[in-house]
Design a protein around this motif. Structure first.
Motif, PDB file in Angstrom:
ATOM      1  N   LEU A 156      -3.148  -1.021   5.228  1.00  0.00           N
ATOM      2  CA  LEU A 156      -1.757  -1.336   4.893  1.00  0.00           C
ATOM      3  C   LEU A 156      -1.051  -2.032   6.053  1.00  0.00           C
ATOM      4  CD1 LEU A 156      -0.655   1.892   2.991  1.00  0.00           C
ATOM      5  CD2 LEU A 156      -1.029  -0.373   2.017  1.00  0.00           C
ATOM      6  N   LYS A 157      -1.324  -1.598   7.257  1.00  0.00           N
ATOM      7  CA  LYS A 157      -0.710  -2.210   8.449  1.00  0.00           C
ATOM      8  C   LYS A 157      -1.179  -3.645   8.649  1.00  0.00           C
ATOM      9  CE  LYS A 157      -0.088   1.948  11.265  1.00  0.00           C
ATOM     10  NZ  LYS A 157      -0.544   2.617  12.506  1.00  0.00           N
ATOM     11  N   SER A 158      -2.434  -3.916   8.313  1.00  0.00           N
ATOM     12  CA  SER A 158      -2.995  -5.246   8.564  1.00  0.00           C
ATOM     13  C   SER A 158      -2.675  -6.257   7.463  1.00  0.00           C
ATOM     14  CB  SER A 158      -4.510  -5.151   8.745  1.00  0.00           C
ATOM     15  OG  SER A 158      -5.131  -4.778   7.527  1.00  0.00           O
ATOM     16  N   HIS A 159      -2.229  -5.788   6.297  1.00  0.00           N
ATOM     17  CA  HIS A 159      -1.926  -6.699   5.191  1.00  0.00           C
ATOM     18  C   HIS A 159      -0.623  -7.447   5.480  1.00  0.00           C
ATOM     19  CE1 HIS A 159      -2.422  -8.168   1.128  1.00  0.00           C
ATOM     20  NE2 HIS A 159      -1.179  -7.890   0.873  1.00  0.00           N
ATOM     21  N   PRO A 160      -0.530  -8.756   5.150  1.00  0.00           N
ATOM     22  CA  PRO A 160       0.664  -9.549   5.490  1.00  0.00           C
ATOM     23  C   PRO A 160       1.923  -9.200   4.694  1.00  0.00           C
ATOM     24  CG  PRO A 160      -0.913 -10.884   4.275  1.00  0.00           C
ATOM     25  CD  PRO A 160      -1.581  -9.571   4.548  1.00  0.00           C
ATOM     26  N   TRP A 161       1.841  -8.639   3.512  1.00  0.00           N
ATOM     27  CA  TRP A 161       2.970  -8.274   2.655  1.00  0.00           C
ATOM     28  C   TRP A 161       3.945  -9.434   2.436  1.00  0.00           C
ATOM     29  CZ3 TRP A 161       1.505  -4.507   0.000  1.00  0.00           C
ATOM     30  CH2 TRP A 161       0.680  -3.533   0.562  1.00  0.00           C
ATOM     31  N   PRO A 162       3.462 -10.504   1.819  1.00  0.00           N
ATOM     32  CA  PRO A 162       4.347 -11.649   1.576  1.00  0.00           C
ATOM     33  C   PRO A 162       5.499 -11.331   0.619  1.00  0.00           C
ATOM     34  CG  PRO A 162       2.268 -11.928   0.407  1.00  0.00           C
ATOM     35  CD  PRO A 162       2.125 -10.700   1.280  1.00  0.00           C
ATOM     36  N   GLY A 163       5.363 -10.298  -0.166  1.00  0.00           N
ATOM     37  CA  GLY A 163       6.412  -9.948  -1.125  1.00  0.00           C
ATOM     38  C   GLY A 163       7.389  -8.917  -0.600  1.00  0.00           C
ATOM     39  N   ASN A 164       7.391  -8.658   0.677  1.00  0.00           N
ATOM     40  CA  ASN A 164       8.290  -7.735   1.373  1.00  0.00           C
ATOM     41  C   ASN A 164       8.026  -6.258   1.055  1.00  0.00           C
ATOM     42  OD1 ASN A 164       9.774  -7.093  -0.992  1.00  0.00           O
ATOM     43  ND2 ASN A 164      11.215  -8.741  -0.653  1.00  0.00           N
ATOM     44  N   VAL A 165       8.998  -5.427   1.325  1.00  0.00           N
ATOM     45  CA  VAL A 165       8.860  -3.974   1.168  1.00  0.00           C
ATOM     46  C   VAL A 165       8.619  -3.585  -0.285  1.00  0.00           C
ATOM     47  CG1 VAL A 165      10.039  -1.764   1.455  1.00  0.00           C
ATOM     48  CG2 VAL A 165      10.246  -3.511   3.204  1.00  0.00           C
ATOM     49  N   ARG A 166       9.201  -4.295  -1.214  1.00  0.00           N
ATOM     50  CA  ARG A 166       8.985  -3.967  -2.632  1.00  0.00           C
ATOM     51  C   ARG A 166       7.521  -4.094  -3.017  1.00  0.00           C
ATOM     52  NH1 ARG A 166      14.082  -6.123  -6.157  1.00  0.00           N
ATOM     53  NH2 ARG A 166      15.612  -4.854  -5.077  1.00  0.00           N
ATOM     54  N   GLU A 167       6.848  -5.109  -2.495  1.00  0.00           N
ATOM     55  CA  GLU A 167       5.426  -5.261  -2.782  1.00  0.00           C
ATOM     56  C   GLU A 167       4.647  -4.063  -2.252  1.00  0.00           C
ATOM     57  OE1 GLU A 167       1.614  -8.198  -2.005  1.00  0.00           O
ATOM     58  OE2 GLU A 167       3.566  -8.791  -1.226  1.00  0.00           O
TER      59      GLU A 167
END
Length: 138
Positions: free
Chosen positions: A10-21
């Protein structure tokens, strides 16, 4: 609960969709793990694109969508009748859509649903549906 490897992923994932993603990812994973500690393997399936030609998981996207619907429903409905109410709503939606697609032809709608016509008729009465689109009886 998250395992160490899941937390690292989870820490390494970029999360382009922000906190909601991130929230949606955790919610979907919680539904599928059913109370067990979330492992990295549980999360990887959400990050990897679904191979549409893969026969082992032809309905993965449908399952994910249904899991979200169930999660949202249970987030706002609970209690002794939540189960029956949810199944009733789903059944009514299935009947209504089958009747709409069959243009009101109950034999065809029953065939679409894979149920006998008398069963369809009984379920239509239970939900007060009739005709094309399953509109409610007056």
């Amino acid at each position: 609960m998250l395992s160490e490897d899941a937390l690292e992923l989870l820490k390494s994932h970029p999360w382009p969709g922000n906190v909601r993603e991130l929230q949606h990812c955790i919610h979907r994973t919680m539904i599928f793990t059913r109370g067990h500690a979330i492992q990295a393997a549980d999360l990887r399936s959400l990050f990897e694109p679904v191979d549409e030609g893969r026969a082992s998981e032809p309905f993965a996207k449908d399952d994910e969508t249904l899991a979200e619907v169930v999660w949202r429903y249970l987030s706002s409905h609970d209690g002794p009748r939540a189960y029956d109410q949810f199944l009733g709503k789903v059944e009514k939606l299935l009947l209504t859509e089958a009747l709409r697609r069959a243009k009101g032809n109950q034999t065809h709608a029953a065939r679409l649903l894979g149920i006998p016509r008398p069963t369809l008729h009984a379920k239509m009465q239970k939900h007060r549906l009739h005709g094309e689109g399953g509109s409610a009886q007056g």
